[in-house]
Structures are given as C-alpha cells and as structure tokens.
Design a protein around this motif. Structure first.
Motif, short mmCIF file in Angstrom:
data_model
loop_
_atom_site.label_atom_id
_atom_site.label_comp_id
_atom_site.label_asym_id
_atom_site.label_seq_id
_atom_site.Cartn_x
_atom_site.Cartn_y
_atom_site.Cartn_z
N GLU A 72 0.88 -1.16 0.00
CA GLU A 72 0.00 0.00 0.00
C GLU A 72 0.92 1.22 0.00
O GLU A 72 2.11 1.09 0.29
N SER A 73 0.36 2.37 -0.33
CA SER A 73 1.19 3.56 -0.43
C SER A 73 2.04 3.78 0.82
O SER A 73 3.21 4.13 0.74
N MET B 1 -3.42 13.34 2.31
CA MET B 1 -3.79 13.51 0.90
C MET B 1 -3.66 14.98 0.49
O MET B 1 -3.12 15.29 -0.58
N HIS B 4 -0.17 16.09 -0.29
CA HIS B 4 0.33 15.52 -1.55
C HIS B 4 -0.12 16.40 -2.72
O HIS B 4 0.67 16.75 -3.59
N GLN B 84 5.25 7.32 -7.52
CA GLN B 84 4.42 6.19 -7.08
C GLN B 84 5.09 5.44 -5.93
O GLN B 84 4.42 4.86 -5.09
N ASN B 87 4.88 7.12 -1.86
CA ASN B 87 3.65 7.23 -1.09
C ASN B 87 2.59 8.11 -1.76
O ASN B 87 1.67 8.58 -1.11
N LYS B 89 -0.47 8.38 -4.32
CA LYS B 89 -1.42 7.52 -5.03
C LYS B 89 -1.66 8.10 -6.42
O LYS B 89 -1.59 9.32 -6.61
N GLU B 92 -4.21 10.85 -6.47
CA GLU B 92 -3.73 12.14 -5.94
C GLU B 92 -2.90 12.88 -7.00
O GLU B 92 -3.04 14.09 -7.18
N SER B 232 -0.86 0.93 -7.91
CA SER B 232 -0.82 1.99 -6.91
C SER B 232 -2.11 2.00 -6.11
O SER B 232 -3.18 2.21 -6.66
N LYS B 233 -2.00 1.75 -4.82
CA LYS B 233 -3.22 1.67 -4.01
C LYS B 233 -3.35 2.89 -3.13
O LYS B 233 -2.40 3.53 -2.83
#
Lengths: 282, 233
Positions: A72-73, B1, B4, B84, B87, B89, B92, B232-233
């Motif tokens: 996961e990120s 988020m 980012h 990627q 961190n 996504k 984002e 990418s999660k």
C-alpha cells in the motif's frame, strides 16, 4: 534479527523467457546485501519485484513481512529506492527537487541543506538538475533516497558509469546509512564494490543463484590452490603450498630479511563467478 | 492527501514556469484574443467573435495538450515511477495535475472573456461554459497522457484529438455538413452556448451531447487509469 527481505522460490518470466528461476534469499535488518551478476542476470527484475513495480510469476517475496504484491502507499514510507534512471525534475533546482519530496512527506525543508552537504551538492543547491553532471545527478538521486530516513534502501547499480571519486563518495554514503541502522539491497556487476560494501553477496546468473554468502567466505570456499605467494627483495616470487613446511620457509626468509610481501592465492569474486558460470561479470 | 496535492500543485507551478511548451498552451489563445479583439474590426462581425472563436479553440487545445504532455513527460523521465514509490497515489497525482491545469486554463479564460468584452453576468456564464469544457478536455488529456509511453506518443495522439475538438467548431461556421457532424462533440455544443450567451439555453441535444461525451471520456480515462495505476493503491 528479523528479516528485512525474505524471498523463497521466486519466479518471473517475460513471455517465454524465464528471468528468475526459483530464487531464494534472506536479508537481515541492518546488513548490506549485494546482488552480483552480469547484465541480464535478473538483478533489476528482482529489485522491481521487491519494490512492488512488478508482480512476480510465483513464489514468496516479503519486505518487513509484507508481501510485495500487496504494497500500500504507506509501505513505501520505509523504503528508499534509487533506480538506474534517476527520475529528477530537470527544470527544478537540486534544492527544489528535494523540497518537493519533503512536501509530499509533509516534512520540514530544514533537513535538506544537511543532506545536500552530506552528498557534496551544497554549492550546487540552486543549480537546475538538467545542468548537473552524471555523478552529481547520481548524488542528488541518492540524497532524495536518504532524505526520508528509509529503513531499507534499494540501490540499482548505484555507481554504474561513475568516476572513481564519485564512486568512493557514494560508497561512503552507503556505509553511513548502514551505520544508522538501515538495511541496503544493492545490485552491481562491480566485484570490488560488492566485496567492499556487502555483508552478504548473492551471485546471480541467468536468473539463478549460483552462490551466496559472505564475500570472504565465498572466496575462501573456492581457494582450490591453497597456496601462499611470497615476494622477495630480489624481485623473485615464490609460491608455497599451505602446509607446515611453509611456516618454516617464511620464518627463514624473515630471518634473512628478504621477505617483502605475503599474499594468499584465494580467488576474487570475478574468478569464482567465472568458475561457476564460465563467463565474466561484465 | 491534502499535502500531496498541495505539493504537486507547487511542483507543477514551478516546473511549468520554465516549460515553454506548456506555457505557450496557456497563454497563446488569451494573447491572440487580446490582440485580435483590439485590432481587427470586420463589417457585420458578430459580437465577441474572436473571443468566442478562440475560447473554444482554447478549450479543445490547452487543457488537453498540456496535461497529456505533463503526464507523458513524467512517465518518460521516470519521475512518475519515483512518485508512485514515494507514497503518492495515482489518484492524488492526477487530481493535483487536473486542479493545476484547470486553474491555469480558467485564468486564461478570464483573460479571453475580459478581452472579448464580457462583463457581469455574461462573464460568469462565459466562465461557467469554459469550466465545463476545460474539465472535459483535461480528463481526456489525462487519459491520453496516462496511456502514452512517452511525450512523442502523447503528441501523436493529442494532435488528431485536439484538431477534432478545437477546429470542428470553427469549421462548422463555414460548412453546414461539418456543422451537422460537429454537433455531436462537446466543444461545438459549448460554442453554440457561447454564441447565444445572453440567453443561454440548455437544450436536450446540448445536455445529451455533453453527458454522452463526458461519460465516454470518463470511461476512457478510468480504463487508462486502471491499466497504468493498477499497482498503486
């Protein structure tokens, strides 16, 4: 110690070509593990799998206990990854390149100057990445990798094509990361680099591990000649079999004051690799 | 988020200022509108003629080519891969870029609107029409950028797409057949709305074309996004 990396029976193919054939290896936390092999051996494929960029065909691959298929990120927070292509923003300065990644991590920009100084780029702080030499770009990419204090660094041929001075600087920085407790996974086809930096080496050829262990142990294991080479003051080289009489002979030369140097005849990693695969590392 | 997206906006702002290829997309049509509106006066020329003409060309060109070029460049130079693995996504990253492109294009649209003599309520209507167009074009451009391996392949895809969406409304003014065909594309519907800006009417045809275009483009975007950002999660 816990495993930083755990790989078991890992396989991967590109079409019909098998590039990794049932690879198994482990890296403990805090050690430097090196994948040594010629181009096309599968080193970058393995890094791509371990960093989650590639889904393996089969087998187990875990980083800090997490399956690499299911990153996961947030899992990337622990990793510092420096690939063969640096991925720098060409139209941004060294400082701004690093500032961007600090902003992404929600961290202060105060640490940037320190890291730039560490990699010797303080004077080029405001220089655009496009105007940097290859060695400087390499150092900037390394700075970006260590800026987030990763627990595990993946370095794909970190000194490939660099001059000896820059190579030495990068080596020092890698060793400094180890001192700080980070685990380092590096790929190289430079046996001197592997011998100098790595606690543990894996020799990879055509997707298969042909040998692994501590570099000095590997070299000792393949020391079939078991001889000692002496260099005397008169320029003569004398080879002695490693047995009891050799000690007496050495003592004799020492008493006469003619002994200049003593060398073992154990092979280096390149020679071992050649013996195992019939080809060189380059 | 949020940080980012904020970081991506900051980076894009800094990077684009030094990227002439992208900058020219943002400023070319606003500058052309200012020049043409202030220098050329033709007999029987409709009100806001140049502003409307360039506004639609701007909608079909600027967001589409600039976002496609930005994403394709990031893929080509491997900065997207680094992002990627830092961190960030995929969603984002794309949202940050879409917001940036949207803001820049809306600023350009404001210049076009003011140069065209729009004020008050008509200026707001003009900006709303432009916003719809920029959003659809930016999503289409993002899809192209995502599926392109490098800048060259992005250009070869954006040029024909851009020609359709930016030139069809202009050509439809001179040819009835083209006008009939052009009705099925969103930029022509927006052009028709601009031409009657004092009494804009959302006809069934207009709403249908805008909805169908948006849905198709969104589907293409989702397909491209899933294909490229699947890991990418």
């Amino acid at each position: 110690m816990a495993h930083a990396i755990f790989v078991k029976d890992l396989e991967h193919s590109f079409g019909a070509k098998k590039v990794l054939k049932k690879i198994s290896l482990e890296a403990e936390e805090g050690e430097i593990i090196g994948m040594l092999g010629p181009s096309g051996a599968g080193k970058t494929t393995l890094i791509n799998i371990l960093t989650g960029q590639l889904v393996p065909g089969g087998g187990t691959c875990q980083v800090f206990g997490k399956d690499c298929r299911h990153y996961e990120s947030k899992d990337y927070e622990k990793l510092g990854i420096m690939m063969d292509s640096f991925g720098l923003y060409e139209r941004m300065s060294c400082f701004d390149n690093l500032k961007f990644y600090q902003m992404l991590d929600g961290k202060s920009v105060d640490e940037i100057d320190g890291v730039l100084a560490q990699v010797g780029l303080m004077e080029s702080k405001k220089t655009l990445a496009s105007n940097l030499s290859k060695g400087m770009r390499n150092r900037l990419a390394f700075a970006r990798t260590i800026l987030r204090n990763p627990k595990l660094l993946f370095l794909d041929e970190p000194t490939s094509g660099l001059d000896p001075m820059t190579t030495e600087a990068i080596h020092e920085m890698i060793l400094a990361q180890k001192k700080k407790g980070a685990t380092v996974f590096l790929t190289t086809h430079n046996m001197y680099e592997a011998q100098k930096l790595c606690d543990h080496i894996v020799l990879l050829n055509e997707g298969e591990i042909v040998e692994s262990g501590r570099p000095e142990d590997i070299c000792r294991r393949y020391n079939h000649q078991k001889k000692i080479r002496l260099h005397l003051a008169n320029g003569e080289d004398v080879e002695l079999q490693q047995e009891a009489q050799a000690g007496e002979k050495i003592a004799e030369y020492l008493a006469e004051g003619v002994l200049e140097t003593i060398h073992s005849t154990e092979p280096n990693l390149e020679t071992v690799f050649m013996e195992l695969t019939g080809k060189g590392l380059k | 988020m949020t940080h980012h997206i904020k970081a991506i906006l900051w980076k894009q702002m800094l990077d684009t200022l030094k990227n002439k290829t992208i900058m020219i997309q943002f400023v070319m049509f606003p500058v052309m509108t200012v020049i043409m509106e202030n220098t050329i006066e033709l007999q029987n020329m409709p009100e806001h003629f140049f502003a409307n003409l360039f506004a639609i060309m701007y909608v079909g060109m600027a967001p589409l080519t600039s976002i496609a070029a930005i994403i394709a460049e990031e893929k080509e130079k491997n900065t997207l891969r680094v992002l990627q693995m830092s961190n960030v996504k995929g969603g984002e990253y794309l949202l940050g870029n879409l917001i940036y492109i949207f803001i820049m294009c809306m600023l350009g649209s404001l210049v076009i609107g003011l140069a065209g003599g729009y004020t008050g309520k008509t200026l707001l209507t003009f900006m709303a029409i432009m916003a719809v167009g920029h959003l659809i074009s930016a999503i289409l451009g993002a899809a192209i950028g995502v599926i392109s391996k490098n800048q060259m392949s992005a250009t070869s895809l954006t040029v024909p797409v851009m020609m359709i969406f930016s030139f069809l409304p202009m050509l439809s003014m001179f040819n009835e057949t083209i006008a009939k065909v052009a009705k099925v594309v969103y930029s022509q519907q927006l052009h028709l709305l601009l031409q009657d800006i004092r009494h804009p009417e959302l006809s069934v045809q207009c709403v249908t074309v805008l909805s169908v275009n948006s849905l198709v483009i969104l589907a293409v975007f989702i397909f491209a996004y899933r294909k490229v950002f699947a890991r990418s999660k």
